[in-house]
Motif scaffolding. Structure first.
Motif, PDB file in Angstrom:
ATOM      1  N   ASN A 134       0.848  -1.192   0.000  1.00  0.00           N
ATOM      2  CA  ASN A 134       0.000   0.000   0.000  1.00  0.00           C
ATOM      3  C   ASN A 134       0.885   1.243   0.000  1.00  0.00           C
ATOM      4  OD1 ASN A 134       0.741   0.639   2.715  1.00  0.00           O
ATOM      5  ND2 ASN A 134      -0.958  -0.573   3.535  1.00  0.00           N
ATOM      6  N   ASP A 135       0.290   2.417  -0.047  1.00  0.00           N
ATOM      7  CA  ASP A 135       1.081   3.633  -0.228  1.00  0.00           C
ATOM      8  C   ASP A 135       1.967   3.945   0.975  1.00  0.00           C
ATOM      9  OD1 ASP A 135      -1.269   4.088   1.177  1.00  0.00           O
ATOM     10  OD2 ASP A 135      -1.471   6.151   0.481  1.00  0.00           O
ATOM     11  N   TYR A 136       1.539   3.581   2.171  1.00  0.00           N
ATOM     12  CA  TYR A 136       2.368   3.765   3.371  1.00  0.00           C
ATOM     13  C   TYR A 136       3.613   2.887   3.291  1.00  0.00           C
ATOM     14  CZ  TYR A 136       3.481   1.800   8.052  1.00  0.00           C
ATOM     15  OH  TYR A 136       4.100   1.263   9.156  1.00  0.00           O
ATOM     16  N   GLN A 137       3.420   1.611   3.003  1.00  0.00           N
ATOM     17  CA  GLN A 137       4.547   0.669   2.898  1.00  0.00           C
ATOM     18  C   GLN A 137       5.441   1.023   1.710  1.00  0.00           C
ATOM     19  OE1 GLN A 137       1.991  -2.606   2.334  1.00  0.00           O
ATOM     20  NE2 GLN A 137       1.237  -2.620   4.439  1.00  0.00           N
ATOM     21  N   ASP A 191       5.959   4.043   0.206  1.00  0.00           N
ATOM     22  CA  ASP A 191       6.768   5.250   0.396  1.00  0.00           C
ATOM     23  C   ASP A 191       7.816   5.074   1.490  1.00  0.00           C
ATOM     24  OD1 ASP A 191       5.082   6.223  -1.503  1.00  0.00           O
ATOM     25  OD2 ASP A 191       4.160   7.761  -0.263  1.00  0.00           O
ATOM     26  N   LEU A 192       7.531   4.226   2.451  1.00  0.00           N
ATOM     27  CA  LEU A 192       8.455   4.016   3.560  1.00  0.00           C
ATOM     28  C   LEU A 192       9.686   3.225   3.133  1.00  0.00           C
ATOM     29  CD1 LEU A 192       8.862   4.346   6.675  1.00  0.00           C
ATOM     30  CD2 LEU A 192       7.673   2.152   6.934  1.00  0.00           C
ATOM     31  N   LEU A 193       9.507   2.226   2.258  1.00  0.00           N
ATOM     32  CA  LEU A 193      10.574   1.265   1.987  1.00  0.00           C
ATOM     33  C   LEU A 193      11.095   1.247   0.552  1.00  0.00           C
ATOM     34  CD1 LEU A 193       8.945  -1.673   3.964  1.00  0.00           C
ATOM     35  CD2 LEU A 193      11.106  -0.571   4.573  1.00  0.00           C
ATOM     36  N   LEU A 194      10.227   1.452  -0.422  1.00  0.00           N
ATOM     37  CA  LEU A 194      10.615   1.135  -1.793  1.00  0.00           C
ATOM     38  C   LEU A 194      11.440   2.202  -2.502  1.00  0.00           C
ATOM     39  CD1 LEU A 194       7.496  -0.871  -2.986  1.00  0.00           C
ATOM     40  CD2 LEU A 194       9.577  -1.642  -1.817  1.00  0.00           C
ATOM     41  N   PRO A 214      -0.643  -2.144  -6.081  1.00  0.00           N
ATOM     42  CA  PRO A 214      -1.366  -2.085  -4.804  1.00  0.00           C
ATOM     43  C   PRO A 214      -1.464  -3.467  -4.168  1.00  0.00           C
ATOM     44  CG  PRO A 214      -2.546  -0.906  -6.539  1.00  0.00           C
ATOM     45  CD  PRO A 214      -1.458  -1.676  -7.211  1.00  0.00           C
ATOM     46  N   SER A 215      -1.342  -3.490  -2.859  1.00  0.00           N
ATOM     47  CA  SER A 215      -1.329  -4.787  -2.175  1.00  0.00           C
ATOM     48  C   SER A 215      -2.713  -5.379  -2.014  1.00  0.00           C
ATOM     49  CB  SER A 215      -0.660  -4.653  -0.808  1.00  0.00           C
ATOM     50  OG  SER A 215      -1.313  -3.671  -0.032  1.00  0.00           O
ATOM     51  N   GLY A 216      -3.729  -4.514  -1.814  1.00  0.00           N
ATOM     52  CA  GLY A 216      -5.051  -5.049  -1.549  1.00  0.00           C
ATOM     53  C   GLY A 216      -5.038  -5.919  -0.305  1.00  0.00           C
ATOM     54  N   ILE A 217      -5.917  -6.886  -0.273  1.00  0.00           N
ATOM     55  CA  ILE A 217      -5.929  -7.839   0.834  1.00  0.00           C
ATOM     56  C   ILE A 217      -4.890  -8.922   0.533  1.00  0.00           C
ATOM     57  CG2 ILE A 217      -7.298  -9.529   2.116  1.00  0.00           C
ATOM     58  CD1 ILE A 217      -9.771  -7.881   1.423  1.00  0.00           C
ATOM     59  N   PRO A 218      -3.881  -9.096   1.401  1.00  0.00           N
ATOM     60  CA  PRO A 218      -2.817 -10.068   1.104  1.00  0.00           C
ATOM     61  C   PRO A 218      -3.334 -11.500   1.141  1.00  0.00           C
ATOM     62  CG  PRO A 218      -2.561  -9.203   3.327  1.00  0.00           C
ATOM     63  CD  PRO A 218      -3.672  -8.416   2.694  1.00  0.00           C
ATOM     64  N   THR A 219      -3.323 -12.160   0.002  1.00  0.00           N
ATOM     65  CA  THR A 219      -3.773 -13.544  -0.084  1.00  0.00           C
ATOM     66  C   THR A 219      -2.655 -14.401  -0.667  1.00  0.00           C
ATOM     67  OG1 THR A 219      -4.689 -13.272  -2.311  1.00  0.00           O
ATOM     68  CG2 THR A 219      -6.158 -12.799  -0.458  1.00  0.00           C
ATOM     69  N   PRO A 220      -2.536 -15.657  -0.240  1.00  0.00           N
ATOM     70  CA  PRO A 220      -1.509 -16.543  -0.808  1.00  0.00           C
ATOM     71  C   PRO A 220      -1.620 -16.693  -2.312  1.00  0.00           C
ATOM     72  CG  PRO A 220      -2.511 -17.527   1.147  1.00  0.00           C
ATOM     73  CD  PRO A 220      -3.332 -16.320   0.799  1.00  0.00           C
ATOM     74  N   ASP A 221      -2.835 -16.578  -2.840  1.00  0.00           N
ATOM     75  CA  ASP A 221      -3.048 -16.818  -4.265  1.00  0.00           C
ATOM     76  C   ASP A 221      -2.271 -15.832  -5.133  1.00  0.00           C
ATOM     77  OD1 ASP A 221      -4.475 -18.313  -6.355  1.00  0.00           O
ATOM     78  OD2 ASP A 221      -5.470 -16.399  -6.757  1.00  0.00           O
ATOM     79  N   ARG A 222      -2.124 -14.599  -4.671  1.00  0.00           N
ATOM     80  CA  ARG A 222      -1.414 -13.591  -5.468  1.00  0.00           C
ATOM     81  C   ARG A 222       0.054 -13.978  -5.642  1.00  0.00           C
ATOM     82  NH1 ARG A 222      -2.457  -7.495  -4.123  1.00  0.00           N
ATOM     83  NH2 ARG A 222      -1.713  -7.391  -6.274  1.00  0.00           N
ATOM     84  N   SER A 257       3.176  -6.566   4.130  1.00  0.00           N
ATOM     85  CA  SER A 257       1.895  -6.588   4.836  1.00  0.00           C
ATOM     86  C   SER A 257       2.112  -6.787   6.332  1.00  0.00           C
ATOM     87  CB  SER A 257       1.016  -7.724   4.293  1.00  0.00           C
ATOM     88  OG  SER A 257      -0.172  -7.857   5.048  1.00  0.00           O
ATOM     89  N   PRO A 258       1.202  -6.247   7.152  1.00  0.00           N
ATOM     90  CA  PRO A 258       1.235  -6.567   8.578  1.00  0.00           C
ATOM     91  C   PRO A 258       0.501  -7.868   8.897  1.00  0.00           C
ATOM     92  CG  PRO A 258      -0.438  -4.922   8.170  1.00  0.00           C
ATOM     93  CD  PRO A 258       0.219  -5.207   6.837  1.00  0.00           C
ATOM     94  N   HIS A 259      -0.099  -8.482   7.877  1.00  0.00           N
ATOM     95  CA  HIS A 259      -0.933  -9.673   8.102  1.00  0.00           C
ATOM     96  C   HIS A 259      -0.452 -10.823   7.217  1.00  0.00           C
ATOM     97  CE1 HIS A 259      -3.525  -6.955  10.265  1.00  0.00           C
ATOM     98  NE2 HIS A 259      -3.742  -6.236   9.183  1.00  0.00           N
ATOM     99  N   PRO A 260       0.576 -11.561   7.616  1.00  0.00           N
ATOM    100  CA  PRO A 260       1.021 -12.711   6.818  1.00  0.00           C
ATOM    101  C   PRO A 260      -0.081 -13.753   6.715  1.00  0.00           C
ATOM    102  CG  PRO A 260       2.639 -12.151   8.520  1.00  0.00           C
ATOM    103  CD  PRO A 260       1.394 -11.378   8.827  1.00  0.00           C
ATOM    104  N   PRO A 261      -0.423 -14.196   5.514  1.00  0.00           N
ATOM    105  CA  PRO A 261      -1.469 -15.211   5.389  1.00  0.00           C
ATOM    106  C   PRO A 261      -0.985 -16.561   5.922  1.00  0.00           C
ATOM    107  CG  PRO A 261      -0.459 -14.777   3.257  1.00  0.00           C
ATOM    108  CD  PRO A 261       0.109 -13.774   4.207  1.00  0.00           C
ATOM    109  N   PRO A 262      -1.842 -17.306   6.574  1.00  0.00           N
ATOM    110  CA  PRO A 262      -1.445 -18.610   7.121  1.00  0.00           C
ATOM    111  C   PRO A 262      -1.379 -19.673   6.034  1.00  0.00           C
ATOM    112  CG  PRO A 262      -3.751 -18.195   7.596  1.00  0.00           C
ATOM    113  CD  PRO A 262      -3.244 -16.973   6.886  1.00  0.00           C
ATOM    114  N   ALA A 263      -0.219 -19.814   5.421  1.00  0.00           N
ATOM    115  CA  ALA A 263      -0.043 -20.792   4.343  1.00  0.00           C
ATOM    116  C   ALA A 263       1.383 -21.318   4.400  1.00  0.00           C
ATOM    117  CB  ALA A 263      -0.336 -20.164   2.988  1.00  0.00           C
ATOM    118  N   SER A 264       1.539 -22.625   4.311  1.00  0.00           N
ATOM    119  CA  SER A 264       2.860 -23.233   4.476  1.00  0.00           C
ATOM    120  C   SER A 264       3.799 -22.922   3.318  1.00  0.00           C
ATOM    121  CB  SER A 264       2.720 -24.752   4.628  1.00  0.00           C
ATOM    122  OG  SER A 264       2.102 -25.311   3.477  1.00  0.00           O
ATOM    123  N   ASP A 265       3.252 -22.583   2.144  1.00  0.00           N
ATOM    124  CA  ASP A 265       4.113 -22.297   0.998  1.00  0.00           C
ATOM    125  C   ASP A 265       4.451 -20.811   0.865  1.00  0.00           C
ATOM    126  OD1 ASP A 265       1.451 -21.762   0.428  1.00  0.00           O
ATOM    127  OD2 ASP A 265       1.679 -22.131  -1.719  1.00  0.00           O
TER     128      ASP A 265
END
Length: 300
Positions: A106-109, A111-114, A134-142, A153-161
């Motif tokens: 997202n725009d906060y992340q 501008d802060l890092l990239l 844009p990050s949108g909702i972070p999903t493993p599928d992306r 993201s502040p919300h790592p999706p729960p996925a082993s891969d």
């Protein structure tokens, strides 16, 4: 040299060739390899037939390499080294790398890092193109579908891969225009004020809103914007409050004052996420290390 002869050229035979070349004798090579002298001699006979050269000829009581063997030795060493390094992938040099790196943030992340990461890439790996989406909702599928290579993201999706690495910590604060008002004195003052709220294009709200709802706290959202970049224009010259990450003060919110939230809210972390297919890729490992270094250099 026919196709059958080529099949006789295996790595063990090349190791024997180098051992004899280094030792200067068949018997000494056999000792260093831990095999019989007859096994070394038999392997040399196969190599002679395959390569079409005597390789070693008698010289007094010993042997001496032919000119072909002397010329071929360094090349054989290189071949064997490259074969042994094959599990590590091709050699990696940032300056010679050409790829497109797609990062979802997202725009906060972003501008802060990239911007700092972009400067590193420009200096050390100009062949790497940075593409930010844009990050949108972070999903493993992306990440699985390779729609992006990295996600912040502040919300790592729960996925082993999907693998993750913490980049930095931040906390939510209250921003306000000090020319128009003071910081909220307490929770009652905070709740009595008008606020700018964020609802992303995906319909997702800040985690702060869920935390407030869990504590039975409700604020008056006079203005709603779809990203962090929209906060400043509405905050400037008004008595509104904007609750947002403190590190925004290093960038788009630098002109405003900030104060702590008048209620308990835990700090949060930002993570970079990637699919396991890129875990051991040398270029992506290097990029991730650079992003981690960028995050580590940010002011506390």
């Amino acid at each position: 040299m026919n196709s059958i002869d080529r099949l006789n050229l295996d790595t063990r035979a090349l190791d024997v060739f180098l051992a004899v070349l280094d030792a200067g004798s068949v018997s000494a090579a056999a000792v260093s390899l831990g095999v019989s002298q007859s096994a070394v001699s038999h392997t040399l006979d196969r190599l002679r037939q395959t390569l079409g050269d005597p390789l070693f000829v008698k010289a007094g009581r010993g042997i001496t390499p032919t000119p072909y063997a002397l010329r071929t030795g360094p090349h054989v060493r290189q071949i064997l080294q490259e074969l042994r390094n094959l599990p590590l992938g091709p050699p990696f040099a940032p300056a010679d790398t050409h790829l497109t790196l797609t990062v979802a943030a997202n725009d906060y992340q972003r501008d802060l890092l990239l911007p700092a990461l972009s400067r590193v890439l420009e200096r050390e790996a100009p062949g790497i193109e940075l593409h930010v989406v844009p990050s949108g909702i972070p999903t493993p599928d992306r990440l699985r579908r390779d729609l992006c290579n990295l996600m912040i993201s502040p919300h790592p999706p729960p996925a082993s891969d999907i693998l993750q690495q913490r980049l930095l910590d931040d906390r939510m604060v209250v921003f306000y225009d000090p020319a128009q008002r003071d910081a909220p004195a307490d929770l009652n003052d905070y709740l009595a004020s008008r606020h700018i709220s964020i609802v992303f294009n995906t319909g997702e709200r800040l985690g702060l809103d869920d935390a407030m709802a869990a504590q039975g706290i409700h604020r008056d959202a006079a203005v709603t914007v779809s990203n962090f970049s929209g906060l400043a224009a509405f905050l400037r010259g008004s008595d509104l409050l904007a609750s947002a990450p403190a590190r925004l003060h290093q960038g788009m919110m630098r002109e405003f004052a900030q104060a702590s939230l008048p209620f308990n809210h835990r700090p949060f972390s930002l993570y970079m996420l990637w699919h396991q297919r890129y875990q051991d890729d040398p270029a992506h490992r290097w990029i991730r290390s650079q992003l981690l270094d960028v995050a580590g250099r940010l002011p506390a």
